[in-house]
Motif scaffolding. Structure first.
Motif, short mmCIF file in Angstrom:
data_model
loop_
_atom_site.label_atom_id
_atom_site.label_comp_id
_atom_site.label_asym_id
_atom_site.label_seq_id
_atom_site.Cartn_x
_atom_site.Cartn_y
_atom_site.Cartn_z
N ARG A 81 26.05 15.52 -7.67
CA ARG A 81 24.60 15.42 -7.76
C ARG A 81 24.07 14.36 -6.79
NH1 ARG A 81 22.35 14.47 -13.51
NH2 ARG A 81 23.49 16.40 -13.81
N GLY A 125 24.17 15.62 -3.12
CA GLY A 125 23.04 16.45 -2.74
C GLY A 125 21.81 15.62 -2.43
N THR A 126 21.55 14.61 -3.24
CA THR A 126 20.40 13.74 -3.01
C THR A 126 20.53 13.00 -1.69
OG1 THR A 126 20.08 13.44 -5.38
CG2 THR A 126 19.14 11.75 -3.94
N TYR A 127 21.71 12.45 -1.43
CA TYR A 127 21.89 11.67 -0.20
C TYR A 127 22.05 12.54 1.03
CZ TYR A 127 21.22 7.41 -2.57
OH TYR A 127 20.62 6.40 -3.26
N ARG A 128 22.46 13.78 0.86
CA ARG A 128 22.46 14.73 1.99
C ARG A 128 21.02 14.97 2.43
NH1 ARG A 128 25.31 18.27 -0.31
NH2 ARG A 128 27.27 17.45 0.48
N ALA A 129 20.13 15.12 1.46
CA ALA A 129 18.71 15.30 1.79
C ALA A 129 18.14 14.04 2.45
CB ALA A 129 17.92 15.64 0.53
N ARG A 130 18.50 12.87 1.94
CA ARG A 130 18.03 11.62 2.54
C ARG A 130 18.54 11.44 3.96
NH1 ARG A 130 18.02 7.34 -2.53
NH2 ARG A 130 16.50 8.54 -3.72
N GLY A 147 19.06 13.85 6.09
CA GLY A 147 18.19 14.69 6.92
C GLY A 147 16.84 14.03 7.18
N ILE A 148 16.28 13.42 6.16
CA ILE A 148 14.98 12.75 6.30
C ILE A 148 15.08 11.58 7.28
CG2 ILE A 148 13.28 11.32 5.07
CD1 ILE A 148 13.88 13.18 2.60
N THR A 149 16.11 10.76 7.13
CA THR A 149 16.24 9.61 8.03
C THR A 149 16.45 10.06 9.47
OG1 THR A 149 18.62 9.36 7.58
CG2 THR A 149 17.10 8.03 6.25
N ARG A 185 15.31 12.87 10.84
CA ARG A 185 14.03 13.38 11.35
C ARG A 185 13.08 12.23 11.71
NH1 ARG A 185 15.05 17.23 7.49
NH2 ARG A 185 13.75 16.26 5.92
N VAL A 216 27.90 10.49 2.51
CA VAL A 216 27.62 11.83 1.99
C VAL A 216 28.92 12.64 1.91
CG1 VAL A 216 26.46 14.02 2.52
CG2 VAL A 216 25.20 11.86 2.68
#
Length: 117
Positions: free
Chosen positions: A41, A44-49, A51-53, A55, A67
């Motif tokens: 869990r 998944g959260t840190y995989r999204a983070r 991507g955000i960092t 970008r 990750v």
């Protein structure tokens, strides 16, 4: 968990562990939360983070490596910790085993701090 306990746990799990340890030694604020969460869990959260960092062009330390480590840990229950460096704009996220006796991974993210007097 004491500052000394946490400092002793930070070794070379990821390249962010040394700077996180230094942040503790120089007075950074820290917390290790009591709750447990499955590694998949958090991965998944840190995989999204991640991507955000990327970008945003936001500097990170060992976030991609963290990750990967979290993704490999599967159903293992983890405790999460955080260190905010006192003298520079970095926040470090720590991922410890369920008993908070081993740091599995550590990642750093540069943060924007408002420098007002």
């Amino acid at each position: 968990m004491t500052r000394d306990d946490l400092t002793a746990l930070l070794a070379e799990q990821t390249p962010a562990c040394g700077p996180a340890r230094e942040a503790l030694l120089t007075g950074g604020a820290f917390v290790v939360w009591d709750g447990l969460v499955p590694a998949y869990r958090v991965a998944g959260t840190y995989r999204a983070r991640l991507g955000i960092t990327r970008r945003r062009g936001q500097p990170t330390l060992a976030l991609a490596e963290t990750v990967e480590i979290l993704g490999s840990a599967g159903d293992e229950l983890l405790r999460i910790g955080r260190i905010d460096a006192a003298d520079r704009p970095w926040t470090f996220m720590l991922f410890l085993d369920a008993t908070a006796t081993t740091v599995l991974a550590c990642a750093g993210v540069a943060t924007a701090r408002n420098e007002t007097a």
